[in-house]
Scaffold this motif. Structure first.
Motif, short mmCIF file in Angstrom:
data_model
loop_
_atom_site.label_atom_id
_atom_site.label_comp_id
_atom_site.label_asym_id
_atom_site.label_seq_id
_atom_site.Cartn_x
_atom_site.Cartn_y
_atom_site.Cartn_z
N GLN A 224 9.23 2.82 36.13
CA GLN A 224 9.64 1.44 35.90
C GLN A 224 10.48 1.33 34.62
N LEU A 225 11.49 0.48 34.67
CA LEU A 225 12.38 0.29 33.52
C LEU A 225 11.57 -0.10 32.28
N GLY A 226 11.81 0.64 31.20
CA GLY A 226 11.11 0.36 29.96
C GLY A 226 9.85 1.16 29.77
N ASP A 227 9.38 1.81 30.82
CA ASP A 227 8.15 2.60 30.73
C ASP A 227 8.42 4.07 30.45
N GLY A 228 9.69 4.47 30.45
CA GLY A 228 10.05 5.85 30.20
C GLY A 228 10.74 6.02 28.86
N ALA A 229 11.55 7.07 28.76
CA ALA A 229 12.17 7.41 27.47
C ALA A 229 13.69 7.29 27.46
N MET A 230 14.30 6.89 28.57
CA MET A 230 15.75 6.80 28.62
C MET A 230 16.26 5.65 27.74
N ASP A 231 17.46 5.84 27.21
CA ASP A 231 18.12 4.77 26.46
C ASP A 231 18.93 3.95 27.46
N ILE A 232 18.24 3.05 28.14
CA ILE A 232 18.87 2.26 29.20
C ILE A 232 19.95 1.35 28.62
#
Length: 276
Positions: A224-232
């Motif tokens: 889910q968006l915001g639950d990981g480590a990517m710089d979205i």
């Protein structure tokens, strides 16, 4: 830019209900899963296609992409692939892609996303796999050109084409403007690339983007968006700076037990960050 959500998270739902839920969540577009249990091109009837168009029109939502990557109607996400050693089995993927192109054309879609070759078979070299993938593409490109639908190769971890450079190397061997990229930000992050930095070198070859978050260890787990480590924000900011006005489709297929809530939470994240 516009945001879509993929119906591949709604495999426990009828397609009509999935489209309604995605529209209600505030998305501009819906990615159609061109596979069972939704709209499987080899078996799709004119009536089914017309019904999809009616439902889209009723809910005022566009199609962000035709997902012709998964193929669970035959076996799974990755098999049959374009690089199966068994030619008859490989042909099943090719025939499916031909049918998907025709269905996309009937629905007025500009492109479909496809598997990047497939897993390299045991005992086969990368060279053999690339040659075989190119040969498979050469069987579907004439139809893509005839019906005016692009083939968006989607690089993915552990498959033949994983990185931006590998995709560009493929283009050097394919003589068709119909072969483009489906840029999946999470996939590139998994293989150690920075999606924001990769936008520029792939810009002219990309027609559509997939977005999901990925854990900090870069495991290929759509999160889910915001639950990981990517710089979205950096990734979407790069698209915004370039004036991108096409679709970014959120693809969270592992959440099939809670797709409605997942779609709404992803949209809430995008709205809170000022992207939607």
């Amino acid at each position: 830019m516009q945001f879509g959500f993929s119906t591949n998270a709604f495999r426990e739902y009828q397609l009509e209900d999935a489209i309604e839920a995605i529209a209600d969540a505030g998305y501009d577009g819906v990615e159609l899963l061109l596979d069972e249990p939704h709209l499987y091109p080899p078996n799709a009837t004119d009536e089914e296609r017309e019904r999809v168009e009616e439902v889209l029109d009723t809910h005022g939502i566009a199609v962000s992409n035709g997902n012709a990557f998964m193929l669970t109607a035959i076996e799974g996400f990755h098999h049959p692939s374009y690089i199966e050693p068994d030619e008859e089995y490989r042909q099943k993927r090719i025939d499916y892609t031909l049918a998907a192109l025709e269905t996309a054309a009937d629905l007025g879609l500009p492109y479909i996303s496809i598997e990047p070759g497939g897993p390299i078979p045991d005992g086969k070299s990368r060279e053999w796999a690339m040659d075989t993938f190119v040969e498979s593409l050469e069987q579907v490109i004439p139809t893509a050109e005839a019906v005016g639908v692009d083939l968006l190769v989607e690089p993915e971890p552990d498959l033949l084409i994983e990185t931006g450079d590998e995709f560009l190397a493929l283009l050097e061997r394919v003589d068709s403007e119909r072969v483009k990229c489906n840029f999946d930000a999470g996939h590139f992050y998994c293989v150690g690339e920075d999606p924001a930095e990769l936008v520029e070198p792939l810009w002219e070859h990309t027609r559509h983007y997939h977005l999901e978050d990925i854990p900090a260890d870069r495991t290929h787990e759509h999160t889910q968006l915001g639950d990981g480590a990517m710089d979205i924000d950096a990734f979407l900011g790069e698209l915004e700076d370039r004036g991108y006005d096409g679709f970014v489709t959120v693809e969270l297929y592992p959440y099939e037990e809670t797709p409605i809530e997942t779609a709404r939470e992803a949209m809430a994240y995008l709205e809170e960050r000022g992207w939607a």
